[in-house]
Scaffold this motif. Structure first.
Motif, PDB file in Angstrom:
ATOM      1  N   PHE A 109      32.476 -52.518  23.457  1.00 24.71           N
ATOM      2  CA  PHE A 109      33.035 -51.253  22.990  1.00 24.71           C
ATOM      3  C   PHE A 109      33.216 -51.361  21.484  1.00 24.71           C
ATOM      4  CE2 PHE A 109      36.683 -48.805  21.583  1.00 24.71           C
ATOM      5  CZ  PHE A 109      36.403 -47.545  22.096  1.00 24.71           C
ATOM      6  N   LEU A 110      32.598 -50.423  20.729  1.00 23.94           N
ATOM      7  CA  LEU A 110      32.785 -50.374  19.276  1.00 23.94           C
ATOM      8  C   LEU A 110      33.596 -49.131  18.946  1.00 23.94           C
ATOM      9  CD1 LEU A 110      29.224 -51.410  17.995  1.00 23.94           C
ATOM     10  CD2 LEU A 110      31.234 -52.835  18.375  1.00 23.94           C
ATOM     11  N   GLY A 111      34.776 -49.340  18.338  1.00 31.14           N
ATOM     12  CA  GLY A 111      35.698 -48.248  18.038  1.00 31.14           C
ATOM     13  C   GLY A 111      35.223 -47.366  16.897  1.00 31.14           C
ATOM     14  N   GLY A 129      38.489 -52.311  17.370  1.00 27.51           N
ATOM     15  CA  GLY A 129      39.343 -51.165  17.134  1.00 27.51           C
ATOM     16  C   GLY A 129      38.756 -50.285  16.043  1.00 27.51           C
ATOM     17  N   PRO A 130      39.478 -49.257  15.637  1.00 26.90           N
ATOM     18  CA  PRO A 130      38.974 -48.337  14.615  1.00 26.90           C
ATOM     19  C   PRO A 130      38.916 -48.980  13.230  1.00 26.90           C
ATOM     20  CG  PRO A 130      41.187 -47.728  15.293  1.00 26.90           C
ATOM     21  CD  PRO A 130      40.753 -48.834  16.195  1.00 26.90           C
ATOM     22  N   GLY A 131      37.850 -48.676  12.498  1.00 26.97           N
ATOM     23  CA  GLY A 131      37.730 -49.101  11.115  1.00 26.97           C
ATOM     24  C   GLY A 131      37.367 -50.559  10.901  1.00 26.97           C
ATOM     25  N   PRO A 145      41.169 -56.115  16.361  1.00 26.39           N
ATOM     26  CA  PRO A 145      42.066 -54.960  16.248  1.00 26.39           C
ATOM     27  C   PRO A 145      41.707 -54.097  15.036  1.00 26.39           C
ATOM     28  CG  PRO A 145      43.279 -57.044  16.109  1.00 26.39           C
ATOM     29  CD  PRO A 145      41.841 -57.371  16.160  1.00 26.39           C
ATOM     30  N   ALA A 146      42.375 -52.986  14.897  1.00 23.47           N
ATOM     31  CA  ALA A 146      42.085 -52.009  13.850  1.00 23.47           C
ATOM     32  C   ALA A 146      42.035 -52.635  12.464  1.00 23.47           C
ATOM     33  CB  ALA A 146      43.125 -50.900  13.874  1.00 23.47           C
ATOM     34  N   LYS A 147      40.982 -52.303  11.718  1.00 20.55           N
ATOM     35  CA  LYS A 147      40.775 -52.714  10.329  1.00 20.55           C
ATOM     36  C   LYS A 147      40.949 -54.212  10.124  1.00 20.55           C
ATOM     37  CE  LYS A 147      41.784 -48.265   8.339  1.00 20.55           C
ATOM     38  NZ  LYS A 147      42.471 -47.485   7.350  1.00 20.55           N
ATOM     39  N   SER A 148      40.396 -54.986  11.029  1.00 19.81           N
ATOM     40  CA  SER A 148      40.515 -56.432  10.958  1.00 19.81           C
ATOM     41  C   SER A 148      39.138 -57.063  10.838  1.00 19.81           C
ATOM     42  CB  SER A 148      41.215 -56.961  12.209  1.00 19.81           C
ATOM     43  OG  SER A 148      41.153 -58.356  12.247  1.00 19.81           O
ATOM     44  N   GLU A 149      39.062 -58.175  10.131  1.00 16.67           N
ATOM     45  CA  GLU A 149      37.819 -58.928  10.062  1.00 16.67           C
ATOM     46  C   GLU A 149      37.927 -60.228  10.841  1.00 16.67           C
ATOM     47  OE1 GLU A 149      36.595 -59.406   6.011  1.00 16.67           O
ATOM     48  OE2 GLU A 149      36.627 -57.260   5.633  1.00 16.67           O
TER      49      GLU A 149
END
Length: 166
Positions: A109-111, A129-131, A145-149
């Motif tokens: 799943f790609l947010g 997650g998103p971004g 998770p969101a906006k994480s690398e």
């Protein structure tokens, strides 16, 4: 995974005498091609290989020499770069950008607004997650998770109802 080449062209309706006064009143046609559903507002190059039961919504661009596995859903506004491979049972949320020569593993799943750099391999059973921007290859069952690398310490398999494999 069996790939069957399909010649896809954006479907264009013949002109009618009726004109919609507002873009929201325009009706988009949907093509059903041997178990594949393709919006008339999506652009898929002719030399793209689509698996069975794919669903491609409006404003998607799929560049040449892309291979898409079975049961893949591409929500609206995605860009899939040339020579990329998408595995089976993959869901791409809106505005996902996949650069060239990428490989996306099965059950992933790609947010929203996820971006993959060139030559990135996303492992099986991943969740973003998103971004999220992925610059390097990922391990199987990684959760971003969101906006994480950096991947989370929690396995992505925790979010799937059915465990894959034994």
């Amino acid at each position: 995974m069996v790939f069957r080449p399909v010649c896809l062209r954006p479907h264009r309706r013949p002109p009618t005498n009726q004109t919609a006064s507002h873009p929201s009143q325009q009706i988009h046609s949907i093509q059903h091609l041997s178990g594949r559903t393709l919006s008339s507002k999506a652009f898929v190059w002719r030399n793209v290989e689509l698996g069975e039961h794919c669903f491609i919504m409006e404003n998607n661009v799929v560049q040449p020499f892309v291979k898409v596995g079975s049961n893949v859903i591409m929500w609206s506004g995605n860009h899939i770069g040339h020579h990329s491979t998408i595995g089976e049972n993959v869901f791409l949320s809106s505005h996902v950008v996949v650069s060239g020569f990428c490989k996306i593993g099965r059950n992933t799943f790609l947010g929203v607004n996820t971006t993959l750099a060139n030559n990135v391999t996303v492992g099986d059973d991943n969740w973003t997650g998103p971004g999220v921007t992925l610059m390097n290859d990922t391990e199987p069952a990684a959760l971003y998770p969101a906006k994480s690398e950096e991947p989370s310490k929690v396995s992505a398999l925790r979010f799937f109802k059915v465990r894959v494999g034994t």
